[in-house]
Design a protein around this motif. Structure first.
Motif, mmCIF file in Angstrom:
data_model
loop_
_atom_site.group_PDB
_atom_site.id
_atom_site.type_symbol
_atom_site.label_atom_id
_atom_site.label_comp_id
_atom_site.label_asym_id
_atom_site.label_seq_id
_atom_site.Cartn_x
_atom_site.Cartn_y
_atom_site.Cartn_z
ATOM 1 N N VAL A 242 0.568 -1.242 -0.179
ATOM 2 C CA VAL A 242 -0.239 0.332 -0.046
ATOM 3 C C VAL A 242 0.583 1.252 -0.133
ATOM 4 O O VAL A 242 1.617 0.952 0.709
ATOM 5 N N ALA A 243 0.868 2.290 -0.926
ATOM 6 C CA ALA A 243 1.716 3.175 -1.245
ATOM 7 C C ALA A 243 0.811 3.854 -0.949
ATOM 8 O O ALA A 243 -0.754 4.521 -1.398
ATOM 9 N N THR A 244 1.129 5.401 -0.050
ATOM 10 C CA THR A 244 -0.008 6.409 0.217
ATOM 11 C C THR A 244 1.122 8.098 0.342
ATOM 12 O O THR A 244 1.947 7.996 1.274
ATOM 13 N N THR A 253 -3.951 10.841 -1.766
ATOM 14 C CA THR A 253 -4.459 9.392 -2.979
ATOM 15 C C THR A 253 -3.215 8.627 -2.652
ATOM 16 O O THR A 253 -2.281 8.491 -1.487
ATOM 17 N N SER A 254 -3.637 7.267 -3.420
ATOM 18 C CA SER A 254 -3.080 5.908 -2.687
ATOM 19 C C SER A 254 -3.190 5.299 -3.992
ATOM 20 O O SER A 254 -4.152 5.365 -4.706
ATOM 21 N N VAL A 255 -2.210 3.461 -3.656
ATOM 22 C CA VAL A 255 -2.953 3.008 -4.868
ATOM 23 C C VAL A 255 -1.686 1.477 -4.025
ATOM 24 O O VAL A 255 -1.212 1.785 -2.580
ATOM 25 N N LEU A 286 5.089 3.152 1.981
ATOM 26 C CA LEU A 286 4.983 2.211 1.136
ATOM 27 C C LEU A 286 4.885 1.305 2.566
ATOM 28 O O LEU A 286 5.729 1.221 3.560
ATOM 29 N N GLU A 287 3.916 0.171 2.852
ATOM 30 C CA GLU A 287 3.313 -0.670 3.632
ATOM 31 C C GLU A 287 3.296 -1.956 2.838
ATOM 32 O O GLU A 287 3.215 -1.627 1.501
ATOM 33 N N ALA A 288 4.510 -2.369 3.517
ATOM 34 C CA ALA A 288 4.010 -3.707 3.621
ATOM 35 C C ALA A 288 3.480 -5.394 4.290
ATOM 36 O O ALA A 288 3.807 -5.051 5.598
ATOM 37 N N GLY A 297 7.714 1.829 5.303
ATOM 38 C CA GLY A 297 9.464 3.116 4.867
ATOM 39 C C GLY A 297 8.174 3.828 4.069
ATOM 40 O O GLY A 297 7.332 4.506 3.090
ATOM 41 N N GLN A 298 9.321 5.193 4.531
ATOM 42 C CA GLN A 298 8.438 6.292 4.240
ATOM 43 C C GLN A 298 9.934 7.600 3.309
ATOM 44 O O GLN A 298 10.742 7.540 3.793
ATOM 45 N N ALA A 299 9.355 8.494 2.125
ATOM 46 C CA ALA A 299 10.724 9.160 1.595
ATOM 47 C C ALA A 299 9.588 10.461 1.520
ATOM 48 O O ALA A 299 8.330 10.727 1.118
#
Length: 756
Positions: A242-244, A253-255, A286-288, A297-299
């Motif tokens: 999951v990317a947010t 936004t997310s995908v 980004l979640e796994a 993790g995040q940027a």
């Protein structure tokens, strides 16, 4: 180009506090995440053993490492309370203040057989709120140093790519702590071939991990973008990715993607589309999610849109006439207008600079177009909004004007450690150097609050050929001085003896001597000294009558590091006789057996063995220092013959006044003060960007300025003030420049020209 960095220093010279204005979202912005792509990674081998510190010696030091606190109270041990992978990490503390040659050191015991000329990447994970000054690296002279930054919120990977030379191999890896820290945790050190830090795989882990390839991501241009992460799975699993994208607490936004992934390391690429998005920071997370648990993790991501920037620039242009009208009305009403005019001047000039950046296009061989200055343009637009707000504040509540130097046909005098005007009021001079742009912008400077520049000319311009005198540079300087006088801008002239005529070296081949530094000819030879005296007698008389000529700078970053010549050897023998009186006295002091002074060789500073015999080397150091001061005095005397009231100084590099390893360069603070009216220097104080013990590198200026003022009660003139490194692209806060200039003033600086 030089003018574009002024936007930060202009803020400082206005002495106002920057206000951060948040950009409001506009309807034109489009930002969405579209998909997630994955691919298997194949990490490079690690050239370091026990890189995660799982193996521990009975002393508590990791196996394969040697620890020495040396002259500190620093400690190092393996701990199990925190680990990035495996069960252990390395923990360092240090309570000893920073000082020269004061550090604790861990050394990897097995030198690593790197290949000279090949690219390698060193990386490590760091966890520390206040790491102080600490680094990991090595090489000859310890030249490769990877600073360990603050990372208070979790493990942070840092990396450094380097190319070792023959003197750097085999490579000895060192971990150094140089200043106080409550604690630094270090884990998963990796040294590998190539330009990229690949995942660490040496330690098995049952934890799923995600980290961005870059913690700070910049997306330039409109359209598609991609942000890579690295995902490490302990075993094969069904994974929900999951990317947010968030801004603060607001979800934008997310995908989502669900897929089966093998155990090991994977590159996960989050792709999306952006149009006219402002450059405010956003968090891409980004979640796994697996049956084994969850990782994240995040940027921090910034978007730089040329279309959006052009729109913002157009809006600013539309507001500019109203700002000009405001300042004009303030002036007409008799209100203090100095500070408002500074802001208006910045707006007027930087609108054009930003437009140049936005239109600077590079076309690749495949026809694709990029705008390499887009990021800088948007940064400046953000800062220009701050300048606008300052102007509005000044229009509502004007700050009092500051009294600046007024030329009125008189050059400032040097009195009791200060520059003063005809009423003995102390003066401060602050400005810029050193090339064509400052000459062109003289008339702009008063509106910025700037009242001095440094420019240069050299003997090769005046004597282009044997028997020929070119007075065009002198006439140009006269015009500059006339323009500067009209607008109350002082001019410091660097006479640049390093621009030495090539025809002189052709005529006198013995002038070609191996030297370090800018001065690339034999300084001891009478022919070179005679030409410099003739140059000064030609240059100075036509200029000395101009009151805008503030002072003369004799040399640029001077060093005397020259292979022996017949003239230096002759002077050496004469100097030894004056110092020791007799050859018997010299032999007793040196423990040598020379028959006469003429038999004593002049040490060659390029020969490392010359330093092995300390008595002769110590005498050489002092001989060289005294000669170099006399060489400068020769030029100073030539100036005083034709312009006795023109102040003189030299641009000494401050570190050569302080560092024991730099005494070989012949620069001594006391000897240089003897021929100077002003304590001249070239110094550095850079912003630390959150790394190290202090916010900026203030110590060099404080120590060197105090040293020079203690040698002579004369004003400091830092005529090459390095506040920001060349080619620095990271934001530097105005408060940094503000603090540098104030600190220098407190330590005796009365004039400076900033390097841009």
């Amino acid at each position: 180009m030089a003018g574009r960095r002024w936007i930060r220093t202009m803020h400082v010279l206005c002495f106002y506090t920057a206000l951060v204005l948040l950009c409001s979202a506009v309807s034109a912005q489009q930002l969405r995440l579209q998909d997630i792509h994955t691919q298997i990674l194949h990490p490079s081998p690690n050239l370091i053993q026990n890189a995660s510190f799982e193996e521990v010696h009975s002393s508590g030091v990791p196996t394969g490492w040697l620890w020495s606190p040396r002259n500190t109270d620093a400690t190092l041990r393996v701990v199990s309370d925190r680990a990035r992978s495996g069960k252990r990490s390395l923990f360092i503390t240090n309570g000893t203040p920073f000082g020269a040659h004061v550090y604790g050191m861990a050394e990897y015991l097995s030198p690593i057989p790197l290949q000279a000329g090949k690219r390698y990447t060193l990386s490590a994970y760091v966890y520390s709120a206040r790491p102080g000054t600490a680094w990991l690296g090595g090489g000859g002279g310890w030249q490769f140093r990877m600073r360990l930054p603050a990372s208070p919120n979790g493990w942070r990977r840092v990396s450094m790519t380097f190319v070792p030379g023959e003197g750097d191999v085999p490579f000895v890896l060192r971990l150094i702590t140089e200043s106080p820290t409550d604690g630094i945790w270090i884990d998963d050190i990796k040294l590998e071939e190539g330009d990229t830090a690949t995942p660490v795989t040496s330690v098995s882990s049952s934890i799923t991990q995600i980290e961005p390839v870059q913690e700070q991501v910049e997306v330039q241009g409109d359209g598609a973008f991609a942000v890579p992460f690295v995902l490490t799975l302990p075993q094969t699993a069904q994974v929900e990715l999951v990317a947010t994208l968030r801004q603060g607490t607001r979800r934008i936004t997310s995908v989502t993607r669900r897929t089966r992934m093998e155990a090991g390391s994977h590159r996960v690429i989050v792709r999306g589309m952006a149009r006219e998005v402002d450059s405010q920071p956003r968090q891409l997370i980004l979640e796994a999610k697996t049956d084994m648990g969850r990782a994240e993790g995040q940027a921090v991501t910034r978007f730089y849109s040329r279309t959006g920037a052009l729109r913002l620039l157009g809006e600013l242009k539309q507001r500019l006439p109203a700002h000009e009208k405001t300042v004009a009305e303030m002036e007409k009403a008799g209100k203090p207008v100095q500070w408002a005019r500074v802001s208006l001047t910045v707006l007027q000039n930087f609108v054009r600079y930003v437009e140049e950046d936005l239109n600077h296009k590079v076309v690749a061989p495949d026809g694709s177009e990029t705008y390499p200055e887009l990021r800088r343009a948007l940064m400046q637009l953000d800062e220009l909004r701050e300048v606008e707000e300052h102007l509005r504040q000044q229009s509502r509540s004007p700050s009092p004007d500051v009294a600046l130097w007024q030329c009125r046909g008189r050059r400032p005098k040097v009195v009791n450690g200060s520059f003063v005007d005809e009423t003995t009021r102390p003066l401060f001079f602050t400005g810029y150097g050193h090339f064509g742009q400052v000459r062109a912008d003289i008339e702009k400077f008063p509106a910025y609050g700037i009242n001095i520049i440094q420019i240069e000319v050299g003997p090769s311009a005046i004597f282009p050929a044997e028997g020929e005198v070119n007075d065009a540079p002198i006439r140009e300087l006269q015009q500059i001085l006339e323009r500067a006088e009209k607008v109350n801008v002082a001019v410091n002239l660097l006479i640049s003896p390093h621009y030495f005529p090539g025809w002189m070296q052709d005529k006198y081949p013995h002038l070609r001597k191996r030297r370090n530094g800018f001065l690339q000819y034999c300084l001891h030879a009478p022919e070179s000294q005679q030409l410099l005296q003739r140059y000064i007698h030609t240059l100075i008389p036509p200029l000395s009558r101009y009151p805008a000529l503030h002072s003369i700078c004799l040399s640029n970053e001077p060093v005397s590091f020259e292979e022996p010549c017949e003239f230096a050897t002759r002077d050496w023998h004469r100097w030894l006789q004056e110092r020791h009186g007799s050859i018997e006295t010299l032999n007793r002091r040196w423990r040598t057996q020379y028959a006469r002074f003429d038999d004593v060789p002049l040490p060659n500073p390029f020969d490392g063995n010359a330093r092995n015999h300390l008595p002769s080397w110590y005498d050489y150091i002092r001989f060289n220092q005294e000669f170099f001061a006399r060489w400068h005095k020769m030029m100073a005397d030539a100036i005083r013959e034709v312009a006795p009231n023109l102040p003189i100084h030299a641009k000494t590099m401050t570190w050569t006044l302080l560092n024991d390893s730099d005494v070989v360069y012949g620069v001594d603070a006391y000897l240089f003060s003897s021929f100077s009216d002003i304590n001249g220097n070239d110094s550095v104080n850079w912003y630390s960007h959150g790394e190290g013990e202090y916010a900026q590198g203030w110590v060099l200026n404080a120590m060197s300025h105090d040293l020079q003022r203690s040698m002579k009660n004369a004003p400091i003139f830092n005529s090459e003030n390095h506040l920001i490194p060349d080619r620095e692209t990271r934001p530097v806060p105005a408060q940094h420049v503000h603090t540098v200039l104030w600190q220098e003033a407190i330590h005796g600086q009365c004039a400076t020209t900033i390097w841009v």
